[in-house]
Scaffold this active site. Structure first.
Site, PDB file in Angstrom:
ATOM      1  N   GLU A  67      21.096 -36.063  21.476  1.00  0.00           N
ATOM      2  CA  GLU A  67      21.830 -36.712  20.383  1.00  0.00           C
ATOM      3  C   GLU A  67      23.095 -37.431  20.848  1.00  0.00           C
ATOM      4  O   GLU A  67      24.144 -37.338  20.213  1.00  0.00           O
ATOM      5  CB  GLU A  67      22.227 -35.661  19.332  1.00  0.00           C
TER       6      GLU A  67
HETATM    7  C1  TNX Z   1      19.865 -30.592  16.549  1.00  0.00           C
HETATM    8  S1  TNX Z   1      17.819 -30.754  18.474  1.00  0.00           S
HETATM    9  C2  TNX Z   1      20.619 -30.293  17.670  1.00  0.00           C
HETATM   10  C3  TNX Z   1      21.765 -29.394  17.539  1.00  0.00           C
HETATM   11  C4  TNX Z   1      21.911 -28.869  16.142  1.00  0.00           C
HETATM   12  C5  TNX Z   1      20.550 -28.602  15.561  1.00  0.00           C
HETATM   13  C6  TNX Z   1      20.576 -27.980  14.208  1.00  0.00           C
HETATM   14  C7  TNX Z   1      19.070 -30.697  19.438  1.00  0.00           C
HETATM   15  C8  TNX Z   1      18.773 -30.680  20.844  1.00  0.00           C
HETATM   16  N1  TNX Z   1      20.313 -30.666  18.939  1.00  0.00           N
HETATM   17  O1  TNX Z   1      22.935 -30.041  17.946  1.00  0.00           O
HETATM   18  O2  TNX Z   1      22.661 -27.716  16.184  1.00  0.00           O
HETATM   19  O3  TNX Z   1      19.838 -29.804  15.482  1.00  0.00           O
HETATM   20  O4  TNX Z   1      19.303 -27.641  13.783  1.00  0.00           O
END
Ligand code: TNX
Length: 526
Positions: free
Chosen positions: A334
């Protein structure tokens, strides 16, 4: 056809008929029915042959073990609930009532498997490595009455069905991740979770040690990370951090449960706590405020700044020195505030830094957008899709894949719309959804030996206490553990739901705050 060909065919037909009869009528198939172990062990073992006898642990029983740690673990569990002395002898000598042996195990058990034989006179677990003995002990405990898991003395008898189990894992990587950044959890809380995970043969503990809301491990060369960057959490609470000694103690505790710690420093996004701790890490030289909300994707390390790589090198260097396991996880998810070319530059450099510290890189599968990682890398798939082309390309080039599809494996998703904790962005994940997929045949172009295993991430934006951890991990984590351990040939939802139900009384005895999914029939009183 060989001379005895027709006779063998007849035998096969008769055997098949016998099995059908056994299935149709309990009476007629008694002999065969008596050879089935009760369907109570999670993860389901590779093969089991019951002999219809029963073992009952006498109060005078003794334990012998070729491995002090596993022998001590078993003695500790049994002494607490049975109240018996159960003296333990480590090393050579005649086998005790329960004997854990590192000689004579079949080659097929490998490094983590075991052979468990339960007879009227005693129990013998054979393995090639202590990890195998430990996994065999977990199976034995699941075949004893649920009260055996109680921390206080309970009435017996302590009986288990006789027979032999041969067992070893489908995948070498069976992980659980805990996010101690969004909400802080102490070493003692994590060790408690380790003990729960160990019951289901989980062998990797991935610790998410940093995020926008908190930096949770002391770094000597960058002390503000922990003291300032660790001083809050989601919702604005006090946060906290682990000293390096705390971290080492958890690593050692995990090792005593045959679990390898994978530390994660999430970069280049998810770095607000670090950027807030050192103005010099920011492109504009200005430190942002600490962050206590739950947005993602707004922070980025400064890719063009040379100091960024000094920082990455020193942080990863200190953590590598404390970590006996092979992997350093660099996150990489992200990073929506980092341009694609900056992202590729950063991930390439971070991968080299990990290698320079003698470790293999792990990252969320986004890192494969920066090209194929170096040899030995593992990419962790987290999305809700069933295809990830860059990941598939990396897999074809040798990157191993850990499967954590959020719509099946995320332990922070709500079970139902009514679940108070958790999130819904990847959907609702009740037990049958957690169990209903095949990690070895899920992602287009990522199958077979390209899959290292599975992991259940527990993000903690909404998770605050150990009771919350219990509620989100149980009963889903055991479903994932079974996908990671058991051969696909054992995969059957109804049978799984039954053996999962058998865990309820055990969790009750241990005080695990599990979610009573309506998809499972929980035994009365559990
Ligand atoms: C996505 S999927 C994230 C996290 C969040 C989570 C909550 C991923 C690798 N990162 O930063 O905590 O969703 O479900």
């Amino acid at each position: 056809m060989s001379r005895n060909g027709p006779r063998r065919l007849l035998l096969v037909v008769l055997t098949a008929l016998g099995l059908v009869c056994a299935g149709l009528s309990a009476g007629a198939g008694q002999a065969l029915a008596a050879t089935a172990f009760p369907n109570v062990v999670v993860p389901a073992p590779v093969s089991e042959t019951a002999d219809g006898t029963t073992f009952t642990l006498p109060a005078s029983a003794t334990i012998t073990s070729d491995d002090a740690n596993t022998g001590g673990y078993l003695a500790g569990v049994l002494r607490a609930s049975t109240g018996d002395a159960l003296p333990l002898t480590v090393g050579a000598g005649s086998p005790g009532t329960i004997a854990l042996s590192l000689t004579g195990a079949p080659a097929s058990v490998g490094t983590e498997g075991y052979q468990l034989t339960i007879g009227t006179g005693g129990v013998l677990i054979k393995a090639q490595q202590p990890a195998g003995l430990f996994h065999g002990v977990q199976t034995l405990l699941q075949l004893l009455p649920a009260a055996v898991m109680s921390p206080i003395v309970q009435p017996g008898p302590w009986s288990a069905p006789g027979g032999t189990i041969l067992d070893y894992p489908r995948f070498g990587y069976r992980g659980a991740m805990l996010d101690i950044a969004r909400h802080f959890f102490t070493p003692a809380q994590v060790e408690h979770y380790i003990d729960e995970l160990a019951l289901y043969k989980i062998n990797y503990l991935h610790l998410h040690l940093s995020d926008d809301q908190g930096w949770r491990i002391a770094i000597n060369s960058w002390p503000n990370l922990a003291t300032y960057g660790g001083s809050t959490e989601v919702g604005g609470g006090a946060g906290g951090y682990w000293t390096q000694a705390d971290y080492s103690a958890v690593v050692a505790y995990a090792a005593s449960r045959y679990m390898t710690v994978v530390p994660e420093i999430d970069m280049p996004g998810h770095t607000n706590a670090a950027l807030a701790s050192y103005a010099s890490l920011n492109c504009n030289g200005v430190a942002p405020a600490l962050y206590t909300g739950t947005n993602v994707g707004f922070s980025s390390l400064c890719v063009s700044l040379p100091l960024t790589y000094t920082f990455v090198d020193q942080v990863l260097g200190e953590i590598a020195a404390l970590t006996p396991g092979p992997y350093l996880h660099i996150g990489g998810d992200e990073a929506s505030s980092t341009s694609a070319s900056d992202y590729a530059t950063f991930i390439g450099k971070a991968e080299q830094i990990v290698a320079a510290h003698g470790k293999s890189v792990m990252g969320w599968h986004d890192i494969t957008n920066a090209g194929t990682p170096p040899a030995g890398a593992q990419a962790q798939f987290w999305d809700t899709t069933t295809s990830a082309p860059n990941l598939a390309t990396a897999a074809a080039n040798g990157t191993k894949v850990v499967m954590s599809p959020a719509n099946h494996a995320y332990l922070d998703m709500k079970y139902t719309r009514k679940t108070k904790l958790g999130q819904t962005w990847a959907g609702l994940v009740d037990v049958n959804t957690a169990y209903g997929w095949d990690p070895g045949n899920y992602l287009t172009g990522v199958t077979g030996s390209e899959v290292a295993g599975v992991e259940g991430p527990l993000w903690t934006e909404t998770i605050v206490t150990s009771a919350d951890i219990d509620y989100m991990a149980f009963p889903r984590l055991p479903a994932l553990a079974e996908l990671g351990w058991s051969p696909w040939s054992t995969h059957a939802q109804t049978a799984f739901d039954q053996r999962l139900g058998a865990q309820g009384p055990r969790w009750k005895a241990m005080g695990v705050n599990y979610y009573h999914s309506t998809q499972i029939t929980w035994p009365a009183g559990s």
